[in-house]
Design a protein around this motif. Structure first.
Motif, PDB file in Angstrom:
ATOM      1  N   ALA A 270     -20.142  -2.746   3.808  1.00 31.79           N
ATOM      2  CA  ALA A 270     -18.912  -3.551   3.782  1.00 31.79           C
ATOM      3  C   ALA A 270     -18.042  -3.180   2.581  1.00 31.79           C
ATOM      4  N   TRP A 271     -18.659  -2.905   1.440  1.00 31.83           N
ATOM      5  CA  TRP A 271     -17.891  -2.536   0.246  1.00 31.83           C
ATOM      6  C   TRP A 271     -17.165  -1.213   0.474  1.00 31.83           C
ATOM      7  N   GLU A 272     -17.840  -0.261   1.063  1.00 29.85           N
ATOM      8  CA  GLU A 272     -17.232   1.036   1.326  1.00 29.85           C
ATOM      9  C   GLU A 272     -16.066   0.898   2.306  1.00 29.85           C
ATOM     10  N   ARG A 273     -16.236   0.058   3.330  1.00 33.12           N
ATOM     11  CA  ARG A 273     -15.136  -0.186   4.275  1.00 33.12           C
ATOM     12  C   ARG A 273     -13.967  -0.869   3.574  1.00 33.12           C
ATOM     13  N   TYR A 274     -14.257  -1.812   2.682  1.00 34.33           N
ATOM     14  CA  TYR A 274     -13.199  -2.487   1.921  1.00 34.33           C
ATOM     15  C   TYR A 274     -12.423  -1.470   1.091  1.00 34.33           C
ATOM     16  N   LEU A 275     -13.129  -0.601   0.387  1.00 35.71           N
ATOM     17  CA  LEU A 275     -12.451   0.417  -0.423  1.00 35.71           C
ATOM     18  C   LEU A 275     -11.581   1.329   0.434  1.00 35.71           C
ATOM     19  N   THR A 276     -12.092   1.713   1.583  1.00 35.79           N
ATOM     20  CA  THR A 276     -11.334   2.592   2.476  1.00 35.79           C
ATOM     21  C   THR A 276     -10.037   1.940   2.924  1.00 35.79           C
ATOM     22  N   THR A 277     -10.096   0.665   3.297  1.00 35.87           N
ATOM     23  CA  THR A 277      -8.885  -0.007   3.777  1.00 35.87           C
ATOM     24  C   THR A 277      -7.915  -0.318   2.651  1.00 35.87           C
ATOM     25  N   GLN A 278      -8.426  -0.610   1.463  1.00 33.61           N
ATOM     26  CA  GLN A 278      -7.559  -0.994   0.355  1.00 33.61           C
ATOM     27  C   GLN A 278      -6.978   0.177  -0.418  1.00 33.61           C
ATOM     28  N   THR A 279      -7.603   1.340  -0.301  1.00 33.55           N
ATOM     29  CA  THR A 279      -7.121   2.499  -1.065  1.00 33.55           C
ATOM     30  C   THR A 279      -6.539   3.583  -0.172  1.00 33.55           C
ATOM     31  N   GLY A 280      -6.325   3.255   1.087  1.00 37.97           N
ATOM     32  CA  GLY A 280      -5.751   4.237   1.998  1.00 37.97           C
ATOM     33  C   GLY A 280      -6.712   5.345   2.395  1.00 37.97           C
TER      34      GLY A 280
END
Length: 69
Positions: A56-66
């Motif tokens: 979930a953290w990796e998905r969050y980073l992907t969506t928030q950092t483009g």
């Protein structure tokens, strides 16, 4: 006894465990859960005891950092 195999999507961690793993304060993890920005499930009635699926953290980073980690 055979080793138990679990799919990554079925594994969960507590906010404290995730915070320690990624190096941020637990309060930040709880804020992301409260605002719905981080994928999570509640394991108790009354929206208590949140658990975060691994990844979930990796998905969050992907969506928030483009898409960049």
């Amino acid at each position: 006894m055979a080793a138990e195999t679990t799919k990554p999507a079925e594994r969960v961690e507590t906010p404290k465990e995730m915070a320690a793993r990624v190096g941020i304060p637990v309060s930040n993890v709880r804020y992301l859960i409260k605002t719905g920005q981080l994928a999570h499930v509640f394991t108790s009635p009354g929206r208590r005891n949140p658990k975060i699926p691994l990844g979930a953290w990796e998905r969050y980073l992907t969506t928030q950092t483009g898409g960049q980690k």
